[in-house]
Design a protein around this motif. Structure first.
Motif, PDB file in Angstrom:
ATOM      1  N   ARG A  14       0.832  -1.201   0.000  1.00 47.45           N
ATOM      2  CA  ARG A  14       0.000   0.000   0.000  1.00 47.45           C
ATOM      3  C   ARG A  14       0.872   1.258   0.000  1.00 47.45           C
ATOM      4  O   ARG A  14       0.540   2.254  -0.648  1.00 47.45           O
ATOM      5  CB  ARG A  14      -0.924   0.008   1.216  1.00 47.45           C
ATOM      6  CG  ARG A  14      -2.038  -1.015   1.155  1.00 47.45           C
ATOM      7  CD  ARG A  14      -2.944  -0.919   2.360  1.00 47.45           C
ATOM      8  NE  ARG A  14      -3.643   0.363   2.338  1.00 47.45           N
ATOM      9  CZ  ARG A  14      -4.158   0.945   3.416  1.00 47.45           C
ATOM     10  NH1 ARG A  14      -4.067   0.380   4.599  1.00 47.45           N
ATOM     11  NH2 ARG A  14      -4.770   2.110   3.318  1.00 47.45           N
ATOM     12  N   TRP A  15       1.978   1.231   0.761  1.00 48.38           N
ATOM     13  CA  TRP A  15       2.927   2.347   0.830  1.00 48.38           C
ATOM     14  C   TRP A  15       3.364   2.742  -0.580  1.00 48.38           C
ATOM     15  O   TRP A  15       3.379   3.922  -0.931  1.00 48.38           O
ATOM     16  CB  TRP A  15       4.096   1.912   1.701  1.00 48.38           C
ATOM     17  CG  TRP A  15       5.289   2.791   1.759  1.00 48.38           C
ATOM     18  CD1 TRP A  15       6.461   2.617   1.076  1.00 48.38           C
ATOM     19  CD2 TRP A  15       5.471   3.970   2.570  1.00 48.38           C
ATOM     20  NE1 TRP A  15       7.342   3.615   1.415  1.00 48.38           N
ATOM     21  CE2 TRP A  15       6.768   4.449   2.327  1.00 48.38           C
ATOM     22  CE3 TRP A  15       4.662   4.646   3.469  1.00 48.38           C
ATOM     23  CZ2 TRP A  15       7.279   5.584   2.944  1.00 48.38           C
ATOM     24  CZ3 TRP A  15       5.171   5.778   4.090  1.00 48.38           C
ATOM     25  CH2 TRP A  15       6.458   6.235   3.837  1.00 48.38           C
ATOM     26  N   ALA A  17       1.917   1.558  -3.659  1.00 46.38           N
ATOM     27  CA  ALA A  17       0.805   1.709  -4.607  1.00 46.38           C
ATOM     28  C   ALA A  17      -0.077   2.912  -4.296  1.00 46.38           C
ATOM     29  O   ALA A  17      -0.393   3.702  -5.191  1.00 46.38           O
ATOM     30  CB  ALA A  17      -0.039   0.436  -4.626  1.00 46.38           C
ATOM     31  N   GLU A  18      -0.497   3.052  -3.065  1.00 42.09           N
ATOM     32  CA  GLU A  18      -1.462   4.087  -2.717  1.00 42.09           C
ATOM     33  C   GLU A  18      -0.834   5.444  -2.442  1.00 42.09           C
ATOM     34  O   GLU A  18      -1.455   6.471  -2.706  1.00 42.09           O
ATOM     35  CB  GLU A  18      -2.295   3.660  -1.513  1.00 42.09           C
ATOM     36  CG  GLU A  18      -3.174   2.463  -1.794  1.00 42.09           C
ATOM     37  CD  GLU A  18      -3.935   1.993  -0.570  1.00 42.09           C
ATOM     38  OE1 GLU A  18      -4.183   2.806   0.362  1.00 42.09           O
ATOM     39  OE2 GLU A  18      -4.266   0.795  -0.530  1.00 42.09           O
ATOM     40  N   LEU A  19       0.395   5.447  -1.899  1.00 46.05           N
ATOM     41  CA  LEU A  19       1.044   6.713  -1.561  1.00 46.05           C
ATOM     42  C   LEU A  19       1.951   7.183  -2.699  1.00 46.05           C
ATOM     43  O   LEU A  19       1.677   8.184  -3.350  1.00 46.05           O
ATOM     44  CB  LEU A  19       1.834   6.574  -0.256  1.00 46.05           C
ATOM     45  CG  LEU A  19       2.559   7.831   0.223  1.00 46.05           C
ATOM     46  CD1 LEU A  19       1.556   8.919   0.592  1.00 46.05           C
ATOM     47  CD2 LEU A  19       3.439   7.500   1.420  1.00 46.05           C
ATOM     48  N   GLY A  22       0.254   6.757  -5.981  1.00 39.38           N
ATOM     49  CA  GLY A  22      -1.125   7.218  -5.925  1.00 39.38           C
ATOM     50  C   GLY A  22      -1.245   8.636  -5.426  1.00 39.38           C
ATOM     51  O   GLY A  22      -0.681   9.558  -6.002  1.00 39.38           O
ATOM     52  N   SER A  23      -1.946   8.784  -4.309  1.00 41.64           N
ATOM     53  CA  SER A  23      -2.260  10.110  -3.773  1.00 41.64           C
ATOM     54  C   SER A  23      -1.445  10.418  -2.522  1.00 41.64           C
ATOM     55  O   SER A  23      -1.400   9.602  -1.602  1.00 41.64           O
ATOM     56  CB  SER A  23      -3.744  10.170  -3.408  1.00 41.64           C
ATOM     57  OG  SER A  23      -4.012  11.343  -2.668  1.00 41.64           O
ATOM     58  N   ALA A  26      -2.894   9.686   0.950  1.00 44.93           N
ATOM     59  CA  ALA A  26      -2.886   8.345   1.544  1.00 44.93           C
ATOM     60  C   ALA A  26      -1.988   8.301   2.779  1.00 44.93           C
ATOM     61  O   ALA A  26      -2.142   7.415   3.626  1.00 44.93           O
ATOM     62  CB  ALA A  26      -2.445   7.305   0.523  1.00 44.93           C
ATOM     63  N   GLU A  29      -3.671   7.801   6.091  1.00 43.79           N
ATOM     64  CA  GLU A  29      -4.154   6.468   6.428  1.00 43.79           C
ATOM     65  C   GLU A  29      -3.019   5.497   6.757  1.00 43.79           C
ATOM     66  O   GLU A  29      -3.224   4.542   7.489  1.00 43.79           O
ATOM     67  CB  GLU A  29      -4.958   5.886   5.268  1.00 43.79           C
ATOM     68  CG  GLU A  29      -6.233   6.605   4.957  1.00 43.79           C
ATOM     69  CD  GLU A  29      -6.935   5.978   3.754  1.00 43.79           C
ATOM     70  OE1 GLU A  29      -6.746   4.771   3.506  1.00 43.79           O
ATOM     71  OE2 GLU A  29      -7.660   6.709   3.069  1.00 43.79           O
ATOM     72  N   LEU A  30      -1.851   5.733   6.193  1.00 47.07           N
ATOM     73  CA  LEU A  30      -0.772   4.754   6.258  1.00 47.07           C
ATOM     74  C   LEU A  30       0.223   4.972   7.390  1.00 47.07           C
ATOM     75  O   LEU A  30       0.887   4.021   7.803  1.00 47.07           O
ATOM     76  CB  LEU A  30      -0.017   4.724   4.927  1.00 47.07           C
ATOM     77  CG  LEU A  30      -0.841   4.284   3.718  1.00 47.07           C
ATOM     78  CD1 LEU A  30      -0.025   4.439   2.445  1.00 47.07           C
ATOM     79  CD2 LEU A  30      -1.305   2.844   3.890  1.00 47.07           C
TER      80      LEU A  30
END
Length: 120
Positions: A14-15, A17-19, A22-23, A26, A29-30
């Motif tokens: 997620r670190w 892909a999402e951050l 991504g955005s 994020a 949230e992380l």
């Protein structure tokens, strides 16, 4: 222990892909509220400051991507990974690599150490 390792693997994915891919938002949230990130030339504190660093990085390049190259490896509350990044800057194509070590607390990233290098 296997469940904690699996959660840490997912958090690292997620670190990236999402951050980073991504955005910047994020980060909220992380990472923990008392997050500390250590780059060779600066220390970043808290999710808002991390989001700023990610946004600045993303603004420096077009087509910026980070791909996992090794890991993540998990030992206790530590997660390590190696990634490859690429993008385009006003000076042309850019490639770089980095090694991450993260400390996880309560399902979020509490500390982060990174070393990066520009690839030719």
């Amino acid at each position: 222990m296997a469940e904690a390792t699996s959660r840490s693997h997912a958090l690292y994915h997620r670190w990236l892909a999402e951050l980073w891919n991504g955005s910047p938002e994020a980060a909220h949230e992380l990472v923990t509220e008392d997050f500390a990130g250590y780059w060779p030339d600066r220390t970043v504190r808290g999710p808002a400051e991390l989001a700023e660093v990610v946004a600045q990085t993303q603004q420096m390049f077009t087509d910026l991507t980070f791909a996992l190259a090794v890991g993540p490896l998990v030992e206790g509350d530590l997660v390590a990974g190696r990634w490859l990044g690429s993008g385009a800057s006003p000076d042309g194509p850019a490639r770089f690599a980095g090694n991450d070590v993260l400390r996880v607390r309560d399902g979020r990233i509490a500390e982060y150490w990174v070393g990066t290098v520009t690839l030719g």
